[in-house]
Enzyme design. Structure first.
Site, PDB file in Angstrom:
ATOM      1  N   GLU A 115     -48.134 -15.980   6.232  1.00 41.23           N
ATOM      2  CA  GLU A 115     -46.966 -15.078   6.550  1.00 41.23           C
ATOM      3  C   GLU A 115     -45.682 -15.831   6.648  1.00 41.23           C
ATOM      4  OE1 GLU A 115     -48.429 -13.224   9.949  1.00 41.23           O
ATOM      5  OE2 GLU A 115     -50.499 -13.407   8.949  1.00 41.23           O
ATOM      6  N   LYS A 117     -42.562 -16.826   8.428  1.00 40.03           N
ATOM      7  CA  LYS A 117     -42.022 -16.920   9.643  1.00 40.03           C
ATOM      8  C   LYS A 117     -40.444 -16.446   9.874  1.00 40.03           C
ATOM      9  CE  LYS A 117     -41.836 -20.249  13.497  1.00 40.03           C
ATOM     10  NZ  LYS A 117     -40.526 -19.810  13.942  1.00 40.03           N
ATOM     11  N   ASP A 119     -36.996 -15.649  11.236  1.00 39.51           N
ATOM     12  CA  ASP A 119     -36.057 -16.190  12.497  1.00 39.51           C
ATOM     13  C   ASP A 119     -35.459 -15.255  13.335  1.00 39.51           C
ATOM     14  OD1 ASP A 119     -34.965 -18.239  13.764  1.00 39.51           O
ATOM     15  OD2 ASP A 119     -33.279 -18.407  12.245  1.00 39.51           O
ATOM     16  N   TYR A 224     -46.627  -8.226  13.034  1.00 36.36           N
ATOM     17  CA  TYR A 224     -47.784  -9.159  12.471  1.00 36.36           C
ATOM     18  C   TYR A 224     -48.960  -9.469  13.221  1.00 36.36           C
ATOM     19  CZ  TYR A 224     -45.628 -11.990  16.128  1.00 36.36           C
ATOM     20  OH  TYR A 224     -45.086 -12.533  17.073  1.00 36.36           O
ATOM     21  N   LYS A 312     -42.239 -25.487   9.044  1.00 31.95           N
ATOM     22  CA  LYS A 312     -40.784 -25.068   8.898  1.00 31.95           C
ATOM     23  C   LYS A 312     -39.891 -25.807   7.862  1.00 31.95           C
ATOM     24  CE  LYS A 312     -38.917 -23.933  13.090  1.00 31.95           C
ATOM     25  NZ  LYS A 312     -38.225 -23.841  14.250  1.00 31.95           N
ATOM     26  N   CYS A 406      -2.330 -34.807  22.730  1.00 34.25           N
ATOM     27  CA  CYS A 406      -2.679 -33.616  22.705  1.00 34.25           C
ATOM     28  C   CYS A 406      -2.159 -33.107  21.585  1.00 34.25           C
ATOM     29  CB  CYS A 406      -3.008 -32.919  23.955  1.00 34.25           C
ATOM     30  SG  CYS A 406      -3.167 -31.225  23.842  1.00 34.25           S
ATOM     31  N   CYS A 409      -0.346 -29.834  23.349  1.00 29.72           N
ATOM     32  CA  CYS A 409       0.917 -30.238  24.619  1.00 29.72           C
ATOM     33  C   CYS A 409       1.507 -31.356  24.355  1.00 29.72           C
ATOM     34  CB  CYS A 409       0.412 -29.818  25.833  1.00 29.72           C
ATOM     35  SG  CYS A 409      -0.795 -31.202  26.524  1.00 29.72           S
ATOM     36  N   CYS A 424      -7.569 -34.390  27.185  1.00 30.60           N
ATOM     37  CA  CYS A 424      -6.213 -34.063  27.549  1.00 30.60           C
ATOM     38  C   CYS A 424      -6.042 -33.855  28.918  1.00 30.60           C
ATOM     39  CB  CYS A 424      -5.628 -32.871  26.958  1.00 30.60           C
ATOM     40  SG  CYS A 424      -4.016 -32.240  27.379  1.00 30.60           S
ATOM     41  N   CYS A 430      -1.496 -27.663  29.589  1.00 33.92           N
ATOM     42  CA  CYS A 430      -1.707 -27.535  28.374  1.00 33.92           C
ATOM     43  C   CYS A 430      -2.276 -26.235  27.801  1.00 33.92           C
ATOM     44  CB  CYS A 430      -3.088 -28.316  28.060  1.00 33.92           C
ATOM     45  SG  CYS A 430      -3.461 -28.461  26.239  1.00 33.92           S
TER      46      CYS A 430
END
Length: 664
Positions: A115, A117, A119, A224, A312, A406, A409, A424, A430
């Site tokens: 069958e 599988k 997700d 199932y 899988k 950064c 900033c 940062c 920031c």
């Protein structure tokens, strides 16, 4: 490192890592790694435990179904436990499984049901006299959450069967690709975070408390299985699928049977070829004994059936060009490199960005701008760059390095001690950190202020209306009129959502504050133990670490947060508008359980083992994995096993469940 040379602390750290990843996958629906990588970690843990069996406790990830009860819905015990399948990624391990089955059944040839599988999210659905009575999540395998009203919104699931059967059905709720694309397009339009994949979207949808909102998500389901207690006279898995279909329940049309390894692998290969063209997400094929009698004979280990295995598929890959590397700044200031890609279709969606994790990862893989790269979407998780194709690299390309300042900033970035990360340090100034903190504050797990996505948050900050979360509660109708795209209805909706958030739970408020290392589960633990924010603010390091699950690092982070004058002022401003509910905390000082070690055995009637263990820990007790001289009590349920004999031989008190309840 060989598993036999792993230290106990490394073992404990691995357990914690697996539970954290499990929480991200099942609770937050924000997986951090692929299914294959997760299964590798779990396999490593099992190997360590084979070398060190004395380390194994009932809380080990190998001893429990890897899922969680969220606490948002009513908890209900499963009549028949919902187990999780053992996974494999190799055909050799499938052949090993077939050999084990031949040995256990005593048959040279066995028939197998093959069958898809799916997700999605595993559920148990109860019909009584033909009518839909209840729907439960898998939860921890023994106890699930009642999501009946949400599953009633699934159009393909009948509210009445074609006869008056009383039956418990097992199925998988999923979100079709078209519905997933439609949902993400809408979320992008309103500035909300996109779901990484259809499974996350389905899980997030089932967590919604408003079933009318769930109905808009266009979820679907396939069935199932039938739980053992309601199988009746059925003899095979093939008969189960026919019965489900006869009752009017949806089943996957693509399934088969086989008696040889060769036929099983042919089916697996055929499905893999068609996988990309299916209207829903799958991540493999389930191989299970067709005979229900043999299934019962083989039984199960602690959490997986011996009669079935899930093969899988490996992560899907695609090639594309790395157009550039941008750097994102998170709410704690951590800088993360992100690959900007030439768009490519992979695992059901178009990919134009992928994570590069950190600067060391980019240098280790020698990934350069302009390279052809291989990207992977393992288990349909957020894509990542696996490797560069160095042989096709253009002349003159240069290695990439993390910028010294950064990008938001221009503050000079700093290396984080003991971490593979740069940060940062401009926490209060920031703009990127401020934006991410605001988005965290309004997120669903925190204050749950709908209608504020990234685009709206950016507008609010750019126009100077909001600089910190407390400013949200000072917004007016006139302010919001100045936002692009905001008319009367959207203004009223946002003001209503802000008003609604003023009455919240303590754990949500603690999580919303954005304290370093405080996730949803830790916030929930703190809220239950401290009762009020005022109590949390003044707790000592020793008082904090006395709470189960709170270590030195978390305790220090909490204290540092509340010792900051800036944070104190912001919390005071928030509490002028927000009223987090305080919780009555029982006074357990001097409780009979305090300092006592319990060992739990057998099946309890009124609690799961985790639930009983939690009550013991709450009252200052400890949980042991095996009976020994230091054990004070053994709590015994039905079918207690050998632990009760060991307890009697050592004259250790054995409590019945009724005696345990009286002591509580």
């Amino acid at each position: 490192m060989p598993t036999e040379s792993v230290t106990h602390q490394e073992y404990v750290d691995l357990c914690k890592k697996i539970w954290r990843l499990n929480h991200l996958y099942f609770v937050e629906h924000k997986p951090e790694i692929s299914d294959e990588e997760f299964d590798f970690l779990l396999d490593k843990l099992e190997q360590i435990e084979k070398h060190h069996p004395d380390w194994v406790t009932p809380d080990s990830p190998t001893q429990k179904v890897m899922e969680s009860v969220l606490g948002q819905f009513k908890e209900v015990k499963h009549i028949t436990p919902m187990l999780s399948l053992a996974n494999t990624y190799t055909k050799e391990e499938v052949e090993d499984f077939l050999k084990r089955v031949r040995k256990l059944t005593g048959h040279e040839k066995n028939r197998y049901s093959l069958e898809l599988k799916m997700d999605g999210i595993a559920v148990s659905i109860h019909y009584h006299n033909g009518k839909l009575k209840r729907g439960l999540t898998r939860g921890d395998g023994k106890t699930g959450e009642d999501i009946t009203e949400n599953i009633r919104t699934i159009r393909s699931l009948p509210h009445e069967l074609k006869d008056n059967s009383t039956i418990e059905v097992r199925g998988e709720i999923y979100m079709p690709h078209k519905a997933f694309e439609k949902l993400n397009a809408h979320r992008k339009e309103i500035g909300e975070d996109l779901f990484a994949n259809p499974r996350n979207a389905a899980g997030g949808s089932l967590k919604l408390l408003d079933s009318s909102e769930v109905a808009k998500r266009e979820l679907d389901i396939v069935c199932y299985g039938i739980a053992e207690e309601t199988l009746g006279e059925l003899k095979s898995q093939g008969e189960v699928l026919k019965t489900l279909k006869h009752l009017g329940l949806p089943v996957v049309s693509m399934h088969g049977t086989a008696e040889s390894a060769e036929d099983i692998f042919t089916f697996i290969d055929e499905v893999e070829e068609k996988r990309a063209h299916l209207p829903f997400a799958i991540d493999g094929v389930v191989v299970k004994l067709d005979s229900l009698g043999d299934q019962k004979k083989l039984g199960a280990t602690g959490k997986t059936p011996r009669y079935a295995i899930a093969y899988k598929y490996k992560a899907e890959e695609a090639e594309t060009v790395l157009l550039g590397i941008t750097v994102q700044v998170g709410r704690t200031g951590i800088l993360t490199p992100v690959a900007e890609l030439e768009p490519v279709f992979l695992a059901g969606s178009k990919i134009s960005r992928a994570t590069l994790h950190n600067a060391d990862e980019v240098l280790r893989k020698d990934i350069r701008v302009g390279d052809r790269v291989v990207i992977e979407k393992g288990g349909d998780v957020i894509p990542k760059v696996v490797r560069a194709i160095a042989e096709s690299r253009k002349e003159g390309s240069q290695p990439w390095h993390m910028p010294s300042t950064c990008p938001c900033c221009a503050s000079e970035v700093e290396k984080v001690p003991d971490l593979v990360a740069f940060r940062c340090p401009n926490i209060s100034g920031c703009p990127a950190q401020k934006l991410q903190r605001l988005l965290h504050f309004v997120s669903k797990g925190a204050m749950d202020i709908e209608n504020i996505g990234e685009k709206v948050a950016e507008q609010l900050m750019l126009k100077g209306m909001v600089d910190k979360p407390s400013d949200l509660y000072r917004l007016t109708y006139d302010d919001l009129e100045k936002l692009e795209g905001f008319k009367d209805k959207s203004i009223k909706n946002l003001l209503g959502a802000i008003e609604k958030s003023k009455e919240t739970t303590l754990d949500r408020f603690i999580f919303a504050l954005g304290i370093k290392y405080i996730g949803q589960q830790t916030a929930h633990t703190l809220a239950k133990r401290v009762g009020s924010l005022a109590q949390l603010q003044w707790m000592s390091h020793e008082e904090l670490t006395a709470i189960e699950g709170i270590g030195d690092k978390v305790a220090s982070s909490i204290q540092a947060f509340f010792n900051s004058k800036e944070h104190q002022q912001e919390v005071e401003r928030l509490l002028q508008s927000v009223h987090p509910k305080t919780i009555e905390v029982a006074a357990f000082k001097g409780h009979p359980f305090e300092g006592k070690t319990f060992v739990l055995t057998g099946s309890l009637q009124n609690y799961t083992r985790d639930g009983a263990g939690g009550l013991i820990k709450e009252r200052g007790g400890l949980i042991g994995s095996s009976v020994g001289k230091k054990t004070d009590f053994v709590l015994a349920g039905a079918d207690p096993g050998s632990k009760i004999d060991k307890a009697k031989s050592l004259n250790i008190p054995v409590l019945t469940e009724d005696e345990f309840i009286k002591m509580l």
